[in-house]
Design an enzyme around this catalytic site. Structure first.
Site, PDB file in Angstrom:
ATOM      1  N   CYS A  35       0.798  -1.223   0.000  1.00 25.55           N
ATOM      2  CA  CYS A  35       0.000   0.000   0.000  1.00 25.55           C
ATOM      3  C   CYS A  35       0.830   1.272   0.000  1.00 25.55           C
ATOM      4  O   CYS A  35       0.278   2.374  -0.064  1.00 25.55           O
ATOM      5  CB  CYS A  35      -0.928  -0.013   1.209  1.00 25.55           C
ATOM      6  SG  CYS A  35      -1.923  -1.493   1.228  1.00 25.55           S
TER       7      CYS A  35
ATOM      8  N   HIS B 117      -9.212   2.745  -0.708  1.00 24.02           N
ATOM      9  CA  HIS B 117      -7.799   2.402  -0.573  1.00 24.02           C
ATOM     10  C   HIS B 117      -7.352   1.709  -1.857  1.00 24.02           C
ATOM     11  O   HIS B 117      -7.578   0.511  -2.039  1.00 24.02           O
ATOM     12  CB  HIS B 117      -7.588   1.498   0.640  1.00 24.02           C
ATOM     13  CG  HIS B 117      -6.136   1.308   0.980  1.00 24.02           C
ATOM     14  ND1 HIS B 117      -5.122   1.694   0.132  1.00 24.02           N
ATOM     15  CD2 HIS B 117      -5.535   0.775   2.067  1.00 24.02           C
ATOM     16  CE1 HIS B 117      -3.955   1.406   0.691  1.00 24.02           C
ATOM     17  NE2 HIS B 117      -4.186   0.851   1.867  1.00 24.02           N
TER      18      HIS B 117
ATOM     19  N   HIS C 162      -2.450   8.130   6.414  1.00 26.03           N
ATOM     20  CA  HIS C 162      -2.695   6.857   5.737  1.00 26.03           C
ATOM     21  C   HIS C 162      -4.146   6.456   6.023  1.00 26.03           C
ATOM     22  O   HIS C 162      -4.847   6.034   5.126  1.00 26.03           O
ATOM     23  CB  HIS C 162      -1.701   5.798   6.228  1.00 26.03           C
ATOM     24  CG  HIS C 162      -1.789   4.512   5.472  1.00 26.03           C
ATOM     25  ND1 HIS C 162      -1.612   4.453   4.108  1.00 26.03           N
ATOM     26  CD2 HIS C 162      -2.050   3.238   5.877  1.00 26.03           C
ATOM     27  CE1 HIS C 162      -1.760   3.187   3.708  1.00 26.03           C
ATOM     28  NE2 HIS C 162      -2.025   2.438   4.753  1.00 26.03           N
TER      29      HIS C 162
END
Lengths: 401, 89
Positions: free
Chosen positions: A160, A329, A292
C-alpha cells in the site's frame, strides 16, 4: 541540491478521471464508494468498493496498446498522458533525461486470474499475452514506450505504500541531479474476484464503508485507480513557464521490522521524522497531515500513536484527515492519489475533510478534519504505510510564485 | 484464397490496423511489423479458433502469411487423420 516541484498531474480515480473532477469531488466530499459488481451475492462480508466506474479504455488506448494493457496498465497510461500533457514535460526534456518510477502492488490481476482459474479447473493452455499483461512493471514499460522515456525506469512494489515510495525515489533522483525530470506515481486495479475474496478472508474490510478515525470505524474500503505526477527542478520549471502545483521537500522511509500485517508506531514515526529531516523542517511548520488513515482499528490507532510520538503535545491540535473515505484504498496507487490531494489542498488553501463521523476519542487527536477547513497551509505530510511495515512519507511545501 | 487464408489475413489486418487487401499470401510477417509476440499471439488465437495445435518447431519457421495458413491447415489435417481418444470412443 536542487529544489524540486510538481508540474503536472493526471488521475483515474473513483472520484474523478481527470484532475479537475478529482479536485471538485475531493473538496465537495463526494464519495466514489459504490456497490461491488461481478461477484456472486453473498460471497463477501462486504458489499462496497471504490471502483473507477465508466472507465472507457477505448478513450485512452492506442491500437498498439489495446491488447497489451491490462486494466492496471490502462490506468497508468491514461493518468501519465494527462500529467505529461499538463506539464509539457516531454517537449522540455530529452527522453534520456527523464525517469519513470511507478508503484504497483498487485500487477495485472484481471489478465492472470481468469487464465489461471481456467487452467487449474479445465487444464489446457494459457494465452501468450498473460505474462506481458500481468507483470507489475507493464505500466511503466508501456508509458515509456509511448512517450520515449529512456532514462531510469522501474516499478516499486511495497504493497500500500508503493506509489509513495515511487514518488519519493523519483524526487530524490531529480533533486540529486541524477535525472532532469521524472514522472512518478502509482497505479492499481485489484478489484478482481480472487483478490476481493483474499481480502475478505483477512476480515479488515468494512462491511459498511471506510470511516477513518471514527469511533465506529469498522475497516477499509478497497479501491482502484492511478495518479501520476511530473517533477523537475524549480529553476527549470520557472524558466520554461511550467504550471507548478507544489514543491516536493522531503521524503522519509522506514521499516517496522515487526509483523507482516500489524503495524507498529515506531516505523511510521521514524518515516515522518525522516521526511521532516530531509525537508530541513521543524514539527511546528507542519500544518496538515494527509494520513494513511485506512479506517481499520489497528491502523488508525497506530498512526495516532505515531503522530503523538513525532509531534508531542502538538499532535492533538494538528489538522489531520484521511481522504480514503472518498477514493477508497487503491493499494499501490494510494500514496500517489493522496499526494495529489495534499498538493491540491496546499494550492487551494482548503484542507479536505474526511466526512462526518463521531471521532474516536481514545486516539486523542482533536483536530481530525471531518469537514473542509479553509486555510492556506505552507507545509504538509502525506503518509503511506504498507502491510508488512514498509513506510513512506512525503513532505510538500506550498508553492508561491 | 481459402477460407482459412482469408481468416489469417483478416486477423493480421485487424491486429496491425492495416487494410486486408494490402496483405498478400507471400507478404512476410516482418514486412508488416508482425513481431515474434504478435506471431505467437496470432498462432494461439488461430489454434483456439480451429481447435488445433501447431508443433513448436513449425511455429518458429513461420515467415509469411502463407506459412501460417499452411501450418494451421496441416494441423487440421493431422487432427482429422488421428482422431483423439474422445472422438474414437
Amino acid at each position: 541540491m536542487r529544489r524540486v516541484v510538481l508540474t503536472g498531474a493526471g488521475c483515474i480515480t473513483a472520484i474523478g478521471q481527470d484532475v479537475d473532477t478529482f479536485r471538485s469531488n475531493l473538496f465537495a466530499g463526494v464519495s466514489g464508494i459504490c456497490d461491488v459488481e461481478n461477484v456472486p451475492p453473498g460471497e463477501l462480508h462486504f458489499s462496497k468498493v471504490a471502483s473507477v466506474r465508466d472507465f472507457r479504455p477505448s478513450d485512452w488506448l492506442m491500437a498498439s496498446q489495446t491488447k497489451l494493457a491490462e486494466r492496471s496498465s490502462q490506468f497508468a497510461i491514461a493518468s501519465a498522458r494527462q500529467a505529461l500533457s499538463a506539464s509539457g514535460l516531454m517537449k522540455a526534456y530529452a527522453g534520456c533525461d527523464v525517469a519513470a518510477v511507478f508503484g504497483c502492488s498487485t500487477g495485472g490481476r484481471s489478465a492472470e486470474e481468469p487464465e489461471t482459474a481456467k487452467l487449474y479447473t479445465q487444464g489446457g493452455r494459457v494465452h501468450p499475452l498473460t505474462v506481458p499483461r500481468s507483470m507489475a512493471s507493464a505500466g511503466t514499460s508501456l508509458v515509456c514506450i509511448e512517450h520515449g522515456i529512456t532514462g531510469p525506469a522501474y516499478t516499486v512494489s511495497t504493497a500500500c505504500a508503493s506509489g509513495a515510495h515511487a514518488l519519493g525515489q523519483a524526487f530524490h533522483m531529480v533533486r540529486s541531479g541524477m535525472v532532469q525530470a521524472a514522472i512518478a506515481g502509482g497505479h492499481e486495479a485489484p478489484l478482481t474476484y480472487g483478490f476481493l475474496k483474499s481480502w475478505d478472508s483477512l476480515h479488515v474490510v468494512s462491511p459498511t464503508s471506510c470511516k477513518p478515525f471514527a469511533a465506529d470505524r469498522d475497516g477499509m474500503t478497497l479501491g482502484e485507480g492511478a495518479t501520476m505526477l511530473t517533477m523537475e527542478s524549480m529553476d527549470n520549471a520557472v524558466a520554461r513557464g511550467a504550471p507548478i502545483l507544489a514543491e516536493l521537500v522531503g521524503f522519509g522511509m522506514s521499516s517496522d521490522a515487526h509483523h507482516i500485517t500489524q503495524a507498529n508506531p515506531a516505523g511510521p514515526a521514524a518515516a515522518m521524522s525522516q521526511a521532516l529531516r530531509d525537508a530541513h523542517a521543524d514539527i511546528a511548520e507542519v500544518g496538515y497531515i494527509n494520513a494513511h488513515g485506512t479506517g481499520t482499528d489497528v491502523n488508525d490507532h497506530v498512526e495516532a500513536e505515531a503522530l503523538h510520538r513525532v509531534f508531542g503535545a502538538d499532535a492533538r491540535f494538528l489538522p489531520v484527515s484521511s481522504t480514503k473515505g472518498l477514493h477508497g484504498h487503491a493499494m499501490g496507487a494510494s500514496g500517489a492519489i493522496e499526494l495529489l490531494a495534499t498538493a491540491l489542498a496546499l494550492q487551494q488553501g482548503v484542507l479536505p475533510g474526511g466526512g462526518p463521523c463521531v471521532l474516536d476519542e481514545t486516539l486523542d487527536l482533536q483536530c481530525v478534519l471531518r469537514v473542509n477547513r479553509a486555510v492556506y497551509t505552507s507545509f504538509a505530510l502525506s503518509n503511506s504505510f504498507a502491510f508488512g511495515g514498509l513506510n513512506a512519507v512525503i513532505a510538500l511545501r506550498r508553492y508561491v510564485a | 484464397l481459402t477460407e482459412l487464408e482469408v481468416e489469417c489475413i483478416r486477423r493480421i489486418a485487424a491486429e496491425k490496423a492495416i487494410p486486408p487487401d494490402s496483405i498478400m499470401l507471400d507478404t512476410t510477417l516482418e514486412s508488416i511489423e508482425v513481431d515474434s509476440l504478435d506471431r505467437v499471439t496470432l498462432a494461439f488465437d488461430l489454434e483456439e479458433e480451429y481447435g488445433v495445435e501447431i508443433p513448436e518447431a513449425k511455429l518458429h519457421q513461420i515467415k509469411t502469411v502463407r506459412d501460417i495458413a499452411l501450418a494451421v491447415q496441416q494441423a487440421l489435417t493431422n487432427k482429422q487423420a488421428v482422431p483423439d481418444s474422445a472422438d474414437a470412443a
